[in-house]
Scaffold this motif. Structure first.
Motif, mmCIF file in Angstrom:
data_model
loop_
_atom_site.group_PDB
_atom_site.id
_atom_site.type_symbol
_atom_site.label_atom_id
_atom_site.label_comp_id
_atom_site.label_asym_id
_atom_site.label_seq_id
_atom_site.Cartn_x
_atom_site.Cartn_y
_atom_site.Cartn_z
ATOM 1 N N GLN A 1 0.824 -1.210 0.000
ATOM 2 C CA GLN A 1 0.000 0.000 0.000
ATOM 3 C C GLN A 1 0.860 1.262 0.000
ATOM 4 O OE1 GLN A 1 -3.331 -0.146 2.558
ATOM 5 N NE2 GLN A 1 -4.050 1.900 2.038
ATOM 6 N N ARG A 2 2.020 1.213 0.638
ATOM 7 C CA ARG A 2 2.907 2.376 0.584
ATOM 8 C C ARG A 2 3.339 2.670 -0.849
ATOM 9 N NH1 ARG A 2 5.395 0.491 5.564
ATOM 10 N NH2 ARG A 2 4.850 1.903 7.263
ATOM 11 N N GLU A 3 3.643 1.618 -1.587
ATOM 12 C CA GLU A 3 4.012 1.815 -2.982
ATOM 13 C C GLU A 3 2.851 2.417 -3.771
ATOM 14 O OE1 GLU A 3 6.930 1.504 -4.398
ATOM 15 O OE2 GLU A 3 7.824 0.921 -2.485
ATOM 16 N N ALA A 4 1.640 1.935 -3.487
ATOM 17 C CA ALA A 4 0.467 2.474 -4.178
ATOM 18 C C ALA A 4 0.244 3.940 -3.812
ATOM 19 C CB ALA A 4 -0.768 1.647 -3.822
ATOM 20 N N LEU A 5 0.401 4.267 -2.532
ATOM 21 C CA LEU A 5 0.239 5.658 -2.100
ATOM 22 C C LEU A 5 1.308 6.553 -2.711
ATOM 23 C CD1 LEU A 5 -0.607 5.080 1.676
ATOM 24 C CD2 LEU A 5 -2.172 5.906 -0.092
ATOM 25 N N ARG A 6 2.524 6.031 -2.824
ATOM 26 C CA ARG A 6 3.598 6.816 -3.441
ATOM 27 C C ARG A 6 3.267 7.116 -4.904
ATOM 28 N NH1 ARG A 6 7.437 3.584 -2.486
ATOM 29 N NH2 ARG A 6 7.989 4.483 -0.465
ATOM 30 N N ALA A 7 2.712 6.132 -5.591
ATOM 31 C CA ALA A 7 2.329 6.350 -6.989
ATOM 32 C C ALA A 7 1.243 7.415 -7.093
ATOM 33 C CB ALA A 7 1.853 5.038 -7.609
ATOM 34 N N GLU A 8 0.284 7.377 -6.172
ATOM 35 C CA GLU A 8 -0.771 8.397 -6.174
ATOM 36 C C GLU A 8 -0.185 9.787 -5.941
ATOM 37 O OE1 GLU A 8 -4.720 7.623 -4.444
ATOM 38 O OE2 GLU A 8 -3.827 5.789 -3.622
ATOM 39 N N ARG A 9 0.736 9.888 -4.987
ATOM 40 C CA ARG A 9 1.332 11.194 -4.692
ATOM 41 C C ARG A 9 2.098 11.735 -5.893
ATOM 42 N NH1 ARG A 9 2.314 8.978 0.598
ATOM 43 N NH2 ARG A 9 1.098 10.110 2.157
ATOM 44 N N GLN A 10 2.892 10.886 -6.491
ATOM 45 C CA GLN A 10 3.668 11.330 -7.649
ATOM 46 C C GLN A 10 2.753 11.803 -8.776
ATOM 47 O OE1 GLN A 10 6.037 7.872 -8.487
ATOM 48 N NE2 GLN A 10 7.578 8.346 -6.913
ATOM 49 N N THR A 11 1.619 11.125 -8.914
ATOM 50 C CA THR A 11 0.690 11.490 -9.985
ATOM 51 C C THR A 11 0.056 12.851 -9.739
ATOM 52 O OG1 THR A 11 0.209 9.167 -10.437
ATOM 53 C CG2 THR A 11 -1.385 10.789 -11.229
ATOM 54 N N ILE A 12 -0.424 13.087 -8.512
ATOM 55 C CA ILE A 12 -1.095 14.371 -8.259
ATOM 56 C C ILE A 12 -0.094 15.525 -8.285
ATOM 57 C CG2 ILE A 12 -2.980 13.304 -6.968
ATOM 58 C CD1 ILE A 12 -1.629 14.278 -4.394
ATOM 59 N N ILE A 13 1.149 15.265 -7.876
ATOM 60 C CA ILE A 13 2.167 16.316 -7.968
ATOM 61 C C ILE A 13 2.457 16.634 -9.436
ATOM 62 C CG2 ILE A 13 4.593 16.856 -7.520
ATOM 63 C CD1 ILE A 13 4.318 15.238 -4.916
ATOM 64 N N ARG A 14 2.521 15.584 -10.257
ATOM 65 C CA ARG A 14 2.740 15.806 -11.693
ATOM 66 C C ARG A 14 1.586 16.602 -12.293
ATOM 67 N NH1 ARG A 14 0.688 13.305 -15.880
ATOM 68 N NH2 ARG A 14 -0.039 11.515 -14.642
ATOM 69 N N LEU A 15 0.363 16.258 -11.908
ATOM 70 C CA LEU A 15 -0.797 16.984 -12.425
ATOM 71 C C LEU A 15 -0.784 18.442 -11.973
ATOM 72 C CD1 LEU A 15 -3.571 14.279 -11.913
ATOM 73 C CD2 LEU A 15 -2.527 14.996 -14.070
ATOM 74 N N ARG A 16 -0.336 18.689 -10.747
ATOM 75 C CA ARG A 16 -0.226 20.074 -10.279
ATOM 76 C C ARG A 16 0.843 20.816 -11.066
ATOM 77 N NH1 ARG A 16 2.449 22.192 -5.696
ATOM 78 N NH2 ARG A 16 4.159 20.884 -6.465
ATOM 79 N N ASN A 17 1.990 20.160 -11.272
ATOM 80 C CA ASN A 17 3.085 20.799 -12.005
ATOM 81 C C ASN A 17 2.712 21.077 -13.460
ATOM 82 O OD1 ASN A 17 4.559 20.624 -9.673
ATOM 83 N ND2 ASN A 17 5.744 18.827 -10.317
ATOM 84 N N GLU A 18 1.860 20.213 -14.011
ATOM 85 C CA GLU A 18 1.401 20.414 -15.393
ATOM 86 C C GLU A 18 0.205 21.354 -15.464
ATOM 87 O OE1 GLU A 18 0.600 16.492 -16.767
ATOM 88 O OE2 GLU A 18 2.721 15.934 -16.978
ATOM 89 N N ARG A 19 -0.182 21.904 -14.293
ATOM 90 C CA ARG A 19 -1.286 22.870 -14.182
ATOM 91 C C ARG A 19 -2.636 22.267 -14.568
ATOM 92 N NH1 ARG A 19 3.243 25.538 -15.713
ATOM 93 N NH2 ARG A 19 3.826 27.405 -14.535
ATOM 94 N N VAL A 20 -2.744 20.950 -14.397
ATOM 95 C CA VAL A 20 -4.035 20.303 -14.625
ATOM 96 C C VAL A 20 -4.950 20.530 -13.426
ATOM 97 C CG1 VAL A 20 -5.182 18.090 -15.032
ATOM 98 C CG2 VAL A 20 -2.986 18.587 -16.136
ATOM 99 N N ILE A 21 -4.374 20.528 -12.221
ATOM 100 C CA ILE A 21 -5.126 20.834 -10.998
ATOM 101 C C ILE A 21 -4.411 21.968 -10.273
ATOM 102 C CG2 ILE A 21 -6.027 18.488 -10.736
ATOM 103 C CD1 ILE A 21 -3.873 18.005 -8.616
ATOM 104 N N ASN A 22 -5.144 22.649 -9.390
ATOM 105 C CA ASN A 22 -4.509 23.716 -8.618
ATOM 106 C C ASN A 22 -4.006 23.173 -7.279
ATOM 107 O OD1 ASN A 22 -6.722 23.479 -6.937
ATOM 108 N ND2 ASN A 22 -7.740 25.318 -7.708
ATOM 109 N N ASP A 23 -3.370 24.035 -6.501
ATOM 110 C CA ASP A 23 -2.767 23.594 -5.240
ATOM 111 C C ASP A 23 -3.814 23.200 -4.205
ATOM 112 O OD1 ASP A 23 0.362 24.115 -5.195
ATOM 113 O OD2 ASP A 23 -0.557 25.673 -6.410
ATOM 114 N N ASP A 24 -4.967 23.834 -4.238
ATOM 115 C CA ASP A 24 -6.017 23.461 -3.291
ATOM 116 C C ASP A 24 -6.455 22.015 -3.511
ATOM 117 O OD1 ASP A 24 -6.004 25.910 -2.073
ATOM 118 O OD2 ASP A 24 -7.590 26.744 -3.352
ATOM 119 N N ALA A 25 -6.628 21.640 -4.767
ATOM 120 C CA ALA A 25 -7.010 20.259 -5.070
ATOM 121 C C ALA A 25 -5.914 19.292 -4.641
ATOM 122 C CB ALA A 25 -7.299 20.113 -6.560
#
Length: 527
Positions: A485-509
């Motif tokens: 589950q830690r590996e799965a959570l790490r993948a989720e974190r990396q994904t949302i950070i990438r989406l934030r960096n690509e300006r797909v989502i904002n920092d609040d999301a």
């Protein structure tokens, strides 16, 4: 350098030195005291004074309250006899023993001043001991006893110190009056603290705003402590009573989101205050040495060694008989509470490190008496208090881990097993409710089955932990499940950070999603 800059630098030093302590696998209070002592000899370093009023009216309530808030009332009540024997009986015995020795070894030290010294060095501080115990793992009861002792012993010592100073100032001492004052301080302090707890429980239960509730929690110890002191009651006991009362009611008093933030706030506040206090303790040595001339320093060192030895030995001389005699004299007590192992008794006897209350109490001694004469032996008392604090912290703090290992003391798993059983019962209750809701037809079968599967998985994990407790201590999942589950959570974190960096989502999301992921990881490990 401005005082504010010094405080900021000290807090920064606390953080850095705490990391160093972690790397060295040493209790951070010991590293901070030694570092503060080393810093005190740095040329041109601004003097950092330990203001007694700041300690007694700001730091002490802020440290006592969260300790009481996180105390288990059940464990405190179960060990109340032992706690009171240590927090009252041992404190008073230490005071008398140290007073007798100090009066004998320090020429011209009056009895009242000697008793003041005894009261100052009598209360142990459990911070360093519990830091070691939690890291190494010892029977849960030892930790409960030491933490319970530290909640009450400051009150005993401070009240006794007031009597000693009063006797020195007035030249008279009435045992009957002292006993009555002691009872009043205890009863009134506890009563006022419970009153504050009742009021704060009502206030908190009618709010659902974390920032406001954290603010109320922040001022609660001072609302309990300061008026109690004005009433000549024990502010410490008032704060302890309020903290234990509110800690007992917190599961139903505040919402989940508030509770998470309140606990995180107090955990951080306790670390910062404790760290600041211990590093400042080390910085006080030059100030103390300035009060002694070279001729008197040699004799003071010898006397300090004798007093330090007395403080350590008196604890052994009290703890060992207090553990055996009551049980030997009472078969009912022996059946209800069997004699603990001698190894556990040895650990409790050795875990008598002193802390900031002792040093603050020494600095709080008046400079002069009512007739204008100087307080007798004040310089020696300051030096002896620092010596006891430093010696017990370094000697006992550094050797306690070795003693625990040599005696073969290990975690008994009692608290972890209680937690596992509670989790299992709670999950089974949820499964039973889900079954009833399924029968009612209020929810769709797919929704019910999905939630039921989650709870079935938790129950299975808890049952596996019962079969392999060493692999699941304090956890609700097997190590293999955790890694996955830690590996799965790490993948989720990396994904949302990438989406934030690509300006797909904002920092609040990002923060909202990240909070859910953080809670999932905390729940995974039981933090």
């Amino acid at each position: 350098m401005h005082q504010a800059e010094i405080i900021v630098l000290l807090f920064a030093a606390v953080a850095v030195l705490a990391v160093v302590a972690c790397k060295l696998r040493l209790p951070y209070p010991i590293v901070l005291v030694i570092s503060g002592l080393a810093l005190s000899f740095v040329p041109r370093l601004p003097e950092v004074k330990l203001n007694p009023d700041t300690v007694f009216y700001f730091i002490l309530p802020a440290l006592v309250y969260p300790a009481a808030l996180f105390t288990s009332w059940r464990d405190f009540r179960r060990n109340l006899r032992t706690i009171l024997l240590l927090a009252i009986g041992l404190v008073l015995t230490t005071m008398v023993a140290v007073a007798w020795i100090a009066h004998a070894v320090v020429p011209g030290l009056p009895w009242a001043a000697a008793f003041a010294l005894g009261a100052i060095v009598s209360p142990p501080d459990a911070i360093a001991a519990t830091a070691i115990i939690r890291r190494l793992g010892v029977p849960h009861r030892i930790q409960a006893i030491l933490e319970g002792e530290s909640l009450v012993n400051d009150a005993t010592a401070l009240v006794a110190l007031q009597f000693a100073i009063g006797a020195l100032v007035t030249g008279t001492f009435s045992p009957g009056y002292a006993a009555a004052r002691f009872v009043w301080a205890a009863v009134a302090g506890i009563g006022f603290g419970l009153l504050v707890g009742v009021v704060m429980r009502w206030v908190q239960s009618h709010l659902d705003d974390p920032p406001i509730q954290i603010t109320i929690s922040l001022v609660t110890p001072f609302i309990a402590y300061l008026p109690a002191e004005r009433l000549h009651a024990s502010g410490v006991l008032a704060t302890v009573a309020a903290g234990i009362f509110l800690g007992w009611h917190s599961p139903v008093m505040i919402s989940a989101r508030t509770r998470l933030q309140v606990y995180a706030f107090w955990e951080t506040a306790m670390f910062l205050l404790n760290g600041f206090v211990f590093i400042v303790i080390g910085l006080q040595l030059p100030r103390i040495l300035q009060t002694l001339n070279r001729e008197s320093l040699t004799g003071a060192v010898v006397s300090a060694i004798i007093i330090c030895a007395a403080v350590i030995l008196v604890r052994f001389a009290w703890v060992i008989p207090a553990a055996y005699l009551p049980r030997l004299l009472s078969s009912k007590l022996r059946m209800r509470d069997p004699i603990p192992s001698w190894q556990n008794i040895a650990i409790v006897s050795w875990a008598g490190m002193r802390g900031v209350v002792s040093l603050a109490a020494a600095f709080a001694l008046p400079l002069a008496l009512s007739d204008g004469s100087s307080f007798p032996g004040r310089d020696y008392i300051l030096f002896f208090a620092f010596s006891v604090i430093f010696t017990t912290l370094i000697l006992q703090g550094l050797t306690l881990p070795l003693l625990i290992r040599k005696l073969g003391i290990t975690h008994d798993g009692e608290a972890d097993e209680e937690e596992r059983r509670a989790r299992l019962e709670a999950n089974n209750a949820a499964i039973e409710l889900i079954g009833k809701l399924r029968a009612s037809g209020e929810f769709s079968s797919d929704t019910v089955d999905r939630l039921r599967a989650e709870y079935d998985e938790r129950v299975e994990q808890l049952q596996l932990c019962a079969e392999n407790p060493d692999d699941c201590r304090g956890e609700i999942a097997t190590p293999q499940y955790q890694r996955l589950q830690r590996e799965a959570l790490r993948a989720e974190r990396q994904t949302i950070i990438r989406l934030r960096n690509e300006r797909v989502i904002n920092d609040d999301a990002l923060r909202r999603i990240q909070r859910d992921l953080d809670l999932a990881e905390a729940r995974l490990t039981g933090d």
